[in-house]
Design a protein around this motif. Structure first.
Motif: not given
Length: 245
Positions: A145-166
């Motif tokens: 998960r990704v939190l922005l100022d305490g709120d969930s960013a609501g990323l899709t599975y693929k979007e999170f995988e992309l960010l995690q890879y980086l």
């Protein structure tokens, strides 16, 4: 009889008697109950063995002119020498590169040591309290998960995988071709992924990151890079992945 006429043994007995006797000055010291016997395990159980956690990674072993396997074999041989017939079992604890912390603490957590798990849960609960109204970005790899100022960013599975890879390759520019080969295959939503596929997903990811979109940096003509800011924190817990020697 004078002190000079006493034998050394008698003197020692007299000294002990003097120490044990209550003082005649002041209030006499009350008698105390005998101390309870201390056992290593609770009553009604018996010790069947023990666990020794060793924090010693491969790089340190190589620097010392040895290897994890040799250390394990030496400890097993020592156990057989001092306790013939004893049985041994060794497991190596694997953790993500750069997990940080003391080696022995990482080992205990990876191999599910109860006290280490309890400490980790307590730390996690404390962290959860801080999650309620935190400022900045929290990339929580352990919980996907990704939190922005305490709120969930609501990323899709693929979007999170992309960010995690980086994120896991922080500071290194990743080419689009590497992202495609690592994150996409024939079973994915895109039949024929290409560089345009990456650009579209990065654009969507940045849109959801909002004011923090620049943590995903474009390196013109090459690819993308994760840039950590002071207001970005990464959470990544060790996972149990033991293997037997």
């Amino acid at each position: 009889m004078s002190i000079a006429q006493l034998s050394p043994a008698a003197i020692r007995r007299a000294d002990l008697a003097e120490v044990a006797a209550p003082s005649s000055i002041g209030t006499p010291t009350p008698a105390t109950a005998p101390a309870p016997r201390i056992r290593a395990v609770p009553e009604g159980t018996e010790a069947r063995g023990f666990v020794l956690y060793v924090g010693f990674d491969e790089a340190k072993a190589a620097a010392a002119g040895t290897s994890l396997h040799r250390v394990v074999e030496a400890l097993k041989a020592l156990a057989e020498e001092v306790a013939p017939g004893s049985q041994t079992y060794a497991a190596v604890a694997l953790a993500p590169e750069g997990a940080g912390g003391r080696d022995v603490d990482v080992v205990r957590l990876a191999l599910q040591d109860p006290s280490a798990l309890a400490k980790h849960r307590q730390a996690t609960e404390t962290t959860d309290d801080a999650d309620r109204h935190p400022a900045g970005v929290i990339v929580d790899i352990s919980r996907k998960r990704v939190l922005l100022d305490g709120d969930s960013a609501g990323l899709t599975y693929k979007e999170f995988e992309l960010l995690q890879y980086l994120v896991l390759r922080e500071g290194r520019t990743i080419e689009r071709a590497e992202l495609i080969s690592s994150l996409w295959d024939a079973a994915d939503e895109d039949d024929v992924p290409n560089e345009r596929t990456i650009d579209v997903h990065v654009r969507r990811l940045r849109a959801k990151l909002g004011a923090y979109e620049d943590i995903v940096r474009t390196v013109r003509g090459v690819g993308y890079r994760f840039d950590r800011h002071a207001d970005v924190s990464i959470r990544q817990a060790s996972t149990p992945s033991p293997d037997r020697f």
